[in-house]
Write an enzyme that holds these catalytic residues in place. Sequence first.
Site, PDB file in Angstrom:
ATOM      1  N   CYS A 127       1.118  -1.405  -0.114  1.00 56.89           N
ATOM      2  CA  CYS A 127       0.018   0.501  -0.056  1.00 56.89           C
ATOM      3  C   CYS A 127       1.130   1.110   0.374  1.00 56.89           C
ATOM      4  O   CYS A 127       0.231   2.266  -0.177  1.00 56.89           O
ATOM      5  CB  CYS A 127      -1.084   0.033   0.609  1.00 56.89           C
ATOM      6  SG  CYS A 127      -1.583  -1.677   1.259  1.00 56.89           S
TER       7      CYS A 127
ATOM      8  N   HIS B 145      -4.142   6.763   2.717  1.00 61.81           N
ATOM      9  CA  HIS B 145      -4.494   5.426   2.065  1.00 61.81           C
ATOM     10  C   HIS B 145      -6.312   5.078   2.479  1.00 61.81           C
ATOM     11  O   HIS B 145      -6.073   5.545   3.547  1.00 61.81           O
ATOM     12  CB  HIS B 145      -3.927   4.512   2.909  1.00 61.81           C
ATOM     13  CG  HIS B 145      -3.491   3.578   2.340  1.00 61.81           C
ATOM     14  ND1 HIS B 145      -3.427   2.607   1.095  1.00 61.81           N
ATOM     15  CD2 HIS B 145      -4.288   2.130   2.532  1.00 61.81           C
ATOM     16  CE1 HIS B 145      -4.012   1.682   0.654  1.00 61.81           C
ATOM     17  NE2 HIS B 145      -4.073   1.057   1.954  1.00 61.81           N
TER      18      HIS B 145
ATOM     19  N   ASN C  79      -9.884  -0.990  -0.576  1.00 64.42           N
ATOM     20  CA  ASN C  79      -8.729  -0.795  -0.128  1.00 64.42           C
ATOM     21  C   ASN C  79      -8.501  -1.189  -1.715  1.00 64.42           C
ATOM     22  O   ASN C  79      -7.788  -2.769  -1.890  1.00 64.42           O
ATOM     23  CB  ASN C  79      -8.170  -1.022   0.617  1.00 64.42           C
ATOM     24  CG  ASN C  79      -6.688  -1.425   0.748  1.00 64.42           C
ATOM     25  OD1 ASN C  79      -5.945  -0.089   0.088  1.00 64.42           O
ATOM     26  ND2 ASN C  79      -6.017  -1.924   1.975  1.00 64.42           N
TER      27      ASN C  79
HETATM   28  O1  UT7 Z   1      -3.794  -2.033   3.592  1.00 62.48           O
HETATM   29  C1  UT7 Z   1      -3.400  -1.351   4.824  1.00 62.48           C
HETATM   30  C2  UT7 Z   1      -3.450  -3.081   5.734  1.00 62.48           C
HETATM   31  N1  UT7 Z   1      -5.065  -3.359   6.013  1.00 62.48           N
HETATM   32  C3  UT7 Z   1      -5.425  -2.707   7.260  1.00 62.48           C
HETATM   33  O2  UT7 Z   1      -5.189  -1.316   7.755  1.00 62.48           O
HETATM   34  C4  UT7 Z   1      -6.394  -3.449   7.990  1.00 62.48           C
HETATM   35  C5  UT7 Z   1      -6.554  -2.737   9.094  1.00 62.48           C
HETATM   36  N2  UT7 Z   1      -7.898  -3.287  10.515  1.00 62.48           N
HETATM   37  C6  UT7 Z   1      -9.705  -2.988   9.471  1.00 62.48           C
HETATM   38  O3  UT7 Z   1      -9.804  -2.545   8.484  1.00 62.48           O
HETATM   39  C7  UT7 Z   1     -10.610  -4.116  10.718  1.00 62.48           C
HETATM   40  O4  UT7 Z   1      -9.345  -4.394  11.686  1.00 62.48           O
HETATM   41  C8  UT7 Z   1     -11.472  -4.974   9.850  1.00 62.48           C
HETATM   42  C9  UT7 Z   1     -12.488  -4.023   9.021  1.00 62.48           C
HETATM   43  C10 UT7 Z   1     -10.466  -5.552   9.225  1.00 62.48           C
HETATM   44  C11 UT7 Z   1     -12.101  -5.510  10.972  1.00 62.48           C
HETATM   45  O5  UT7 Z   1     -12.626  -4.748  11.817  1.00 62.48           O
HETATM   46  P1  UT7 Z   1     -13.062  -4.667  13.414  1.00 62.48           P
HETATM   47  O6  UT7 Z   1     -13.359  -3.947  14.253  1.00 62.48           O
HETATM   48  O7  UT7 Z   1     -10.928  -5.092  13.938  1.00 62.48           O
HETATM   49  O8  UT7 Z   1     -13.478  -6.148  13.666  1.00 62.48           O
HETATM   50  P2  UT7 Z   1     -12.613  -7.897  14.237  1.00 62.48           P
HETATM   51  O9  UT7 Z   1     -11.227  -8.296  13.676  1.00 62.48           O
HETATM   52  O10 UT7 Z   1     -12.199  -7.636  15.770  1.00 62.48           O
HETATM   53  O11 UT7 Z   1     -13.962  -8.667  13.991  1.00 62.48           O
HETATM   54  C12 UT7 Z   1     -15.472  -7.866  14.508  1.00 62.48           C
HETATM   55  C13 UT7 Z   1     -16.248  -9.580  14.923  1.00 62.48           C
HETATM   56  C14 UT7 Z   1     -15.123 -11.186  14.526  1.00 62.48           C
HETATM   57  O12 UT7 Z   1     -16.779 -11.603  15.406  1.00 62.48           O
HETATM   58  P3  UT7 Z   1     -15.949 -12.193  17.270  1.00 62.48           P
HETATM   59  O13 UT7 Z   1     -14.886 -13.049  16.651  1.00 62.48           O
HETATM   60  O14 UT7 Z   1     -16.618 -10.557  17.656  1.00 62.48           O
HETATM   61  O15 UT7 Z   1     -17.518 -12.548  16.579  1.00 62.48           O
HETATM   62  C15 UT7 Z   1     -15.093 -11.159  13.300  1.00 62.48           C
HETATM   63  O16 UT7 Z   1     -15.137 -12.323  12.968  1.00 62.48           O
HETATM   64  O17 UT7 Z   1     -16.294  -9.261  13.182  1.00 62.48           O
HETATM   65  C16 UT7 Z   1     -16.742 -10.564  12.774  1.00 62.48           C
HETATM   66  N3  UT7 Z   1     -16.391 -10.360  10.759  1.00 62.48           N
HETATM   67  C17 UT7 Z   1     -17.514 -10.399   9.922  1.00 62.48           C
HETATM   68  N4  UT7 Z   1     -18.804  -9.877  10.659  1.00 62.48           N
HETATM   69  C18 UT7 Z   1     -19.466 -10.182   9.416  1.00 62.48           C
HETATM   70  C19 UT7 Z   1     -14.950 -10.511  10.234  1.00 62.48           C
HETATM   71  N5  UT7 Z   1     -15.793  -9.877   9.299  1.00 62.48           N
HETATM   72  C20 UT7 Z   1     -16.642  -9.269   9.017  1.00 62.48           C
HETATM   73  C21 UT7 Z   1     -17.278  -9.627   8.282  1.00 62.48           C
HETATM   74  N6  UT7 Z   1     -18.959  -9.747   8.738  1.00 62.48           N
HETATM   75  N7  UT7 Z   1     -16.993  -9.122   7.229  1.00 62.48           N
END
Ligand code: UT7
Length: 328
Positions: A114, A255, A285
């Site tokens: 990125c 970004h 992204n």
């Molecule tokens: O390009 C640069 C590199 N990339 C980044 O910088 C990405 C950085 N990270 C993020 O943008 C965020 O961490 C995400 C959008 C990927 C995830 O958001 P989050 O608020 O950190 O969620 P999480 O990973 O803590 O997941 C929360 C819950 C989980 O369920 P449990 O364990 O709480 O029951 C996941 O399984 O959300 C669940 N989950 C989803 N639910 C519905 C994960 N993906 C999804 C989904 N739909 N697509």
Amino acid sequence: MAKNIKIIGIGSYLPEKVLTNADMEKMVDTTDEWITERTGIKERRIARKDQASSDLGLEAAKKALKNASLDPKELDLILVATITPDMFFPSTACTIQDKLGASNAAALDISAACSGFLYGLVLCDSLIRQGQYKNILLIASETLSKITDWEDRSSCVLLGDGAAALVITASDSEKEGILASSLGAIGSAGKLLYLPGGGSRNPATEETVKNRMHYLKMQGNELFKIAVKSLVDSAKDVMKKAKVKPEDIDLFIPHQANLRIINATATRIGIPSEKVFVNVNKYGNTSAATIPVALDEALQAGRIKKGDLILLDAFGGGLTWGAILLRW
Ligand code: UT7
């Protein structure tokens, strides 16, 4: 020797196919509400089966060259920032060199995920100011859909395809160009975002395919924290180097990975939301392509005028990070 660089042409290309959050709901266990709340993304663009990164990059490059009124034969160097090259080799830059007929240009790919566009812009700045090259075509092109695991809801909803290109030339003006830059890497955290299969570590076998090792793997939660810190630290670093205050910045182009990361970063730097450019809602992204696509859209929307101070800020796989302060 040139005092500075000047961006004389810009163009972008986004594939026609739109994949909405409603479409994603039919593919994996997710909802429009979850994706919108957690990421700000509403839709993303997806390349056709027959389109590789060079095809997207070529379209963007043609627009940028037309915008610059520059003949491809006048190019000295083509740099392509991508983590989704057409193949290991020849480089995507060589493929585009051929398709453009830019026979006088050297060609090289940059792998910095990125942050690849900002790494490329810093290279352009030093190569041009050293007098090594005059006209450089800097392209960022990604077809992340080709390395996306469409069964992994935690990553597939985030990614998209797109490309943008800049024609950069030598300038004697002291009023425009790069005021300060800051690049860095945290190699020790590389496995938070990586593609394990297909390289010399894990060459393609039936086993690697079965284990889904040819798809991007992401630990989003861990990345989130490092992303905000790196984006804030590098932005503060360039502002310090150039003796610039947050209120001096006319437009912040971060970004585009996640609206929550963008907002948290802007708040911590001290830049109000009306000065932050956001298009993650439309494209998700697109790795190296997010910042130059946003730059092109900001120009077209009239949000950048001559003399404006622009802060570019990136973070991504590697891990890599970078920031640039640009006087337009
Ligand atoms: O390009 C640069 C590199 N990339 C980044 O910088 C990405 C950085 N990270 C993020 O943008 C965020 O961490 C995400 C959008 C990927 C995830 O958001 P989050 O608020 O950190 O969620 P999480 O990973 O803590 O997941 C929360 C819950 C989980 O369920 P449990 O364990 O709480 O029951 C996941 O399984 O959300 C669940 N989950 C989803 N639910 C519905 C994960 N993906 C999804 C989904 N739909 N697509």
